[in-house]
Design an enzyme around this catalytic site. Structure first.
Site, short mmCIF file in Angstrom:
data_model
loop_
_atom_site.label_atom_id
_atom_site.label_comp_id
_atom_site.label_asym_id
_atom_site.label_seq_id
_atom_site.Cartn_x
_atom_site.Cartn_y
_atom_site.Cartn_z
N GLY A 11 0.82 -1.22 0.00
CA GLY A 11 0.00 0.00 0.00
C GLY A 11 0.85 1.26 0.00
N GLY A 14 -0.49 4.92 -0.58
CA GLY A 14 -1.53 5.48 0.29
C GLY A 14 -0.98 6.52 1.25
N VAL A 16 -0.66 6.33 4.52
CA VAL A 16 0.29 5.71 5.46
C VAL A 16 1.50 5.14 4.71
CG1 VAL A 16 0.56 3.81 7.10
CG2 VAL A 16 -1.52 5.18 7.13
N SER A 108 -6.57 0.36 13.26
CA SER A 108 -7.20 1.66 13.40
C SER A 108 -7.87 1.73 14.76
CB SER A 108 -8.22 1.80 12.28
OG SER A 108 -9.23 2.68 12.66
N SER A 109 -8.08 2.95 15.26
CA SER A 109 -8.68 3.08 16.59
C SER A 109 -10.15 2.65 16.59
CB SER A 109 -8.56 4.52 17.09
OG SER A 109 -9.18 5.40 16.19
N CYS A 110 -10.74 2.42 15.40
CA CYS A 110 -12.15 1.98 15.37
C CYS A 110 -12.31 0.54 15.85
CB CYS A 110 -12.76 2.15 13.98
SG CYS A 110 -12.05 1.05 12.77
N TYR A 137 -15.58 -3.12 8.72
CA TYR A 137 -14.17 -2.73 8.61
C TYR A 137 -13.44 -3.03 9.91
CZ TYR A 137 -10.21 0.49 7.98
OH TYR A 137 -8.96 1.05 7.88
N LYS A 141 -10.32 -5.61 10.85
CA LYS A 141 -9.07 -5.19 11.50
C LYS A 141 -8.82 -6.00 12.77
CE LYS A 141 -7.65 -2.05 8.71
NZ LYS A 141 -6.38 -2.27 7.99
N HIS A 180 -11.95 12.44 5.69
CA HIS A 180 -11.98 12.61 7.14
C HIS A 180 -12.11 14.11 7.47
CE1 HIS A 180 -9.81 8.60 6.99
NE2 HIS A 180 -10.96 8.36 7.58
N TRP A 203 -20.23 20.49 10.39
CA TRP A 203 -21.24 19.60 10.99
C TRP A 203 -21.07 19.52 12.49
CZ3 TRP A 203 -23.15 14.51 8.44
CH2 TRP A 203 -23.72 14.82 7.19
N ARG A 210 -11.08 15.27 19.40
CA ARG A 210 -10.42 14.26 18.56
C ARG A 210 -8.91 14.48 18.60
NH1 ARG A 210 -14.80 12.63 18.86
NH2 ARG A 210 -16.27 11.96 17.25
N ASP A 280 -22.93 14.66 16.12
CA ASP A 280 -21.58 14.93 16.64
C ASP A 280 -20.69 13.70 16.65
OD1 ASP A 280 -21.23 17.57 17.20
OD2 ASP A 280 -21.98 17.47 19.25
N1 LIG Z 1 -5.99 7.51 7.25
C1 LIG Z 1 -6.18 7.41 8.54
O1 LIG Z 1 -6.61 8.37 9.22
C2 LIG Z 1 -5.87 6.13 9.25
C3 LIG Z 1 -5.99 6.13 10.64
C4 LIG Z 1 -5.71 4.99 11.32
C5 LIG Z 1 -5.33 3.86 10.65
N2 LIG Z 1 -5.20 3.84 9.30
C6 LIG Z 1 -4.83 2.55 8.67
O2 LIG Z 1 -3.71 2.64 7.83
C7 LIG Z 1 -3.86 1.74 6.73
C8 LIG Z 1 -3.66 2.49 5.43
O3 LIG Z 1 -4.58 3.56 5.39
P1 LIG Z 1 -4.41 4.81 4.40
O4 LIG Z 1 -5.14 5.92 5.02
O5 LIG Z 1 -2.99 4.93 4.01
O6 LIG Z 1 -5.26 4.28 3.16
P2 LIG Z 1 -5.15 4.72 1.62
O7 LIG Z 1 -4.55 6.07 1.53
O8 LIG Z 1 -6.47 4.44 1.00
O9 LIG Z 1 -4.08 3.67 1.06
C9 LIG Z 1 -4.35 2.30 0.97
C10 LIG Z 1 -3.43 1.70 -0.07
O10 LIG Z 1 -3.73 0.30 -0.21
C11 LIG Z 1 -3.77 -0.01 -1.58
N3 LIG Z 1 -4.65 -1.15 -1.84
C12 LIG Z 1 -5.98 -1.23 -1.56
N4 LIG Z 1 -6.45 -2.40 -1.97
C13 LIG Z 1 -5.42 -3.07 -2.54
C14 LIG Z 1 -5.29 -4.35 -3.15
N5 LIG Z 1 -6.34 -5.18 -3.27
N6 LIG Z 1 -4.07 -4.72 -3.62
C15 LIG Z 1 -3.02 -3.87 -3.52
N7 LIG Z 1 -3.06 -2.66 -2.95
C16 LIG Z 1 -4.26 -2.27 -2.46
C17 LIG Z 1 -4.33 1.24 -2.24
O11 LIG Z 1 -4.03 1.26 -3.61
P3 LIG Z 1 -5.19 1.79 -4.64
O12 LIG Z 1 -5.54 3.18 -4.17
O13 LIG Z 1 -4.49 1.75 -5.96
O14 LIG Z 1 -6.32 0.82 -4.51
C18 LIG Z 1 -3.61 2.34 -1.44
O15 LIG Z 1 -2.33 2.60 -1.99
C19 LIG Z 1 -5.26 1.12 6.85
O16 LIG Z 1 -5.14 -0.15 7.40
C20 LIG Z 1 -5.97 2.03 7.82
O17 LIG Z 1 -6.87 1.33 8.63
C21 LIG Z 1 -5.46 4.96 8.59
#
Ligand SMILES: NC(=O)c1ccc[n+]([C@@H]2O[C@H](COP(=O)([O-])OP(=O)(O)OC[C@H]3O[C@@H](n4cnc5c(N)ncnc54)[C@H](OP(=O)(O)O)[C@@H]3O)[C@@H](O)[C@H]2O)c1
Length: 325
Positions: A11, A14, A16, A108-110, A137, A141, A180, A203, A210, A280
């Protein structure tokens, strides 16, 4: 982690994953294995196994997931539970088969119960009902954490799960239907400023609290965890408790304070109107980060400085028409 170790960042494009890549490169790791979704679909078990068997990564950061806001979670619950279960099962299992040394699973914190006491401690996992809007979701997790723990117990693997708080940073999602709170505020205020609007509607009452962490600080925390000396890392994955650790800044702000800070950064001088007819959500969501602090890690980016960097990235990549104004 040796500097030339083979490291798979799943990933990596993304929010992260891109922060992880920046942090690893900055620290001199030069053998990163990166595959886009189009190059390797991680829901495909055979393709994932073949990738691991061929590339033999020593370390894995599992940051690939199907991620989205309330609307997406509500509209596509089947896709959320199916894809996340598949991605993490395929990677966790393939990592064991190919002898990966350490794996960090991003949760994730959820995962914590909706009504758990605050701040949220790691041991509150599975102590009460979840928030219903993103339960599929969250259950996926939780299954990921349980898989890490089970593989550690049965096969002697060394997998750890990290639970970050709300993140923001370069490459965030600014789609108003699916973003978000912080990226949504940045975009709304930026567009209101451009149009010369006198107010932005937010909203809820503005009173919920948070916690926010800049994505590069999370990247840094994840690399820190994966580089811990054996003794400290082993304590985190001791078999008698779930192998998870919270990552946050340990401080929260009200949505009103957040909006005021974002307005200051964006340069929006109009009114903030709180639409109290809108929900809220939970009054407070704050992670207990004493375990990370005890290991010696703290984030380095204050909220305002992080929002400034995020806004610069937004203007460069998402608001190109007005970049530089
Ligand atoms: N963002 C937050 O606030 C937050 C907070 C807490 C935890 N997290 C955790 O951090 C992790 C990553 O989150 P993020 O915010 O970085 O998400 P993101 O920006 O949507 O990135 C997710 C990545 O995974 C890739 N991916 C999805 N499905 C795939 C598949 N089938 N095969 C290969 N690659 C795939 C996506 O590629 P494509 O876009 O090309 O599909 C994207 O690059 C998650 O587990 C999330 O729960 C995030």
């Amino acid at each position: 982690m040796e500097k030339h170790a083979r490291i798979f960042v799943a990933g990596h494009r993304g929010l992260v994953g891109s922060a992880l890549v920046r942090s690893l490169r900055e620290k001199g790791y030069d053998q990163l294995l990166l595959r886009t979704h189009a190059e390797l679909d991680l829901t495909d078990q055979a393709a994932t196994r073949a990738f691991f068997a061929l590339e033999k990564p020593a370390y894995v950061f599992l940051a690939a997931a199907r991620v989205g806001g309330i609307l997406a979670n509500d509209t596509y619950p089947a896709d959320f539970i199916r894809d996340n279960l598949a991605i993490q099962s395929n990677i966790v299992d393939a990592a064991w088969r190919s002898g990966v040394e350490r794996l960090l699973f991003l949760g994730s914190s959820c995962i914590y119960p909706k009504l758990a006491p605050q701040p949220l401690r790691e041991e509150y996992l599975l102590t009460g009902p979840l928030e219903p809007t993103n339960r599929p979701y969250a259950v996926a997790k939780i299954a990921g954490i349980e898989m890490c723990w089970s593989y550690n117990r049965q096969y002697g693997t060394r997998y750890l799960a990290a639970m970050p708080t709300n993140l923001y940073g370069p490459g965030d999602n600014y789609d108003l239907d699916n973003s978000h709170v912080l990226p949504a505020l940045i975009r709304k205020m930026h567009e209101a400023k451009q149009r010369g609007d006198g107010e932005v509607v937010i909203w809820g009452t503005g009173t919920p609290r948070r916690e926010f962490l800049y994505s590069d600080d999370l990247g840094d925390a994840c690399v820190f965890l994966m580089s811990l000396p054996d003794e400290k890392y082993a304590a985190l994955i001791a078999p008698d408790k779930a192998p998870l650790i919270n990552i946050g800044c340990g401080e929260d702000v009200t949505i009103r304070e957040l909006a005021e800070t974002a307005a200051g950064v964006v340069g929006f001088g109009g009114q903030l109107r709180f639409d109290t007819g809108k929900p809220d959500g939970t009054p407070r969501k704050l992670l207990d980060v004493s375990a990370m602090n005890a290991l010696g890690w703290r984030p380095g980016t204050p909220l305002r400085a992080g929002i400034e960097k995020a806004y610069l990235d937004f203007r460069t990549h998402f608001a190109t028409a007005d970049a530089g104004k």
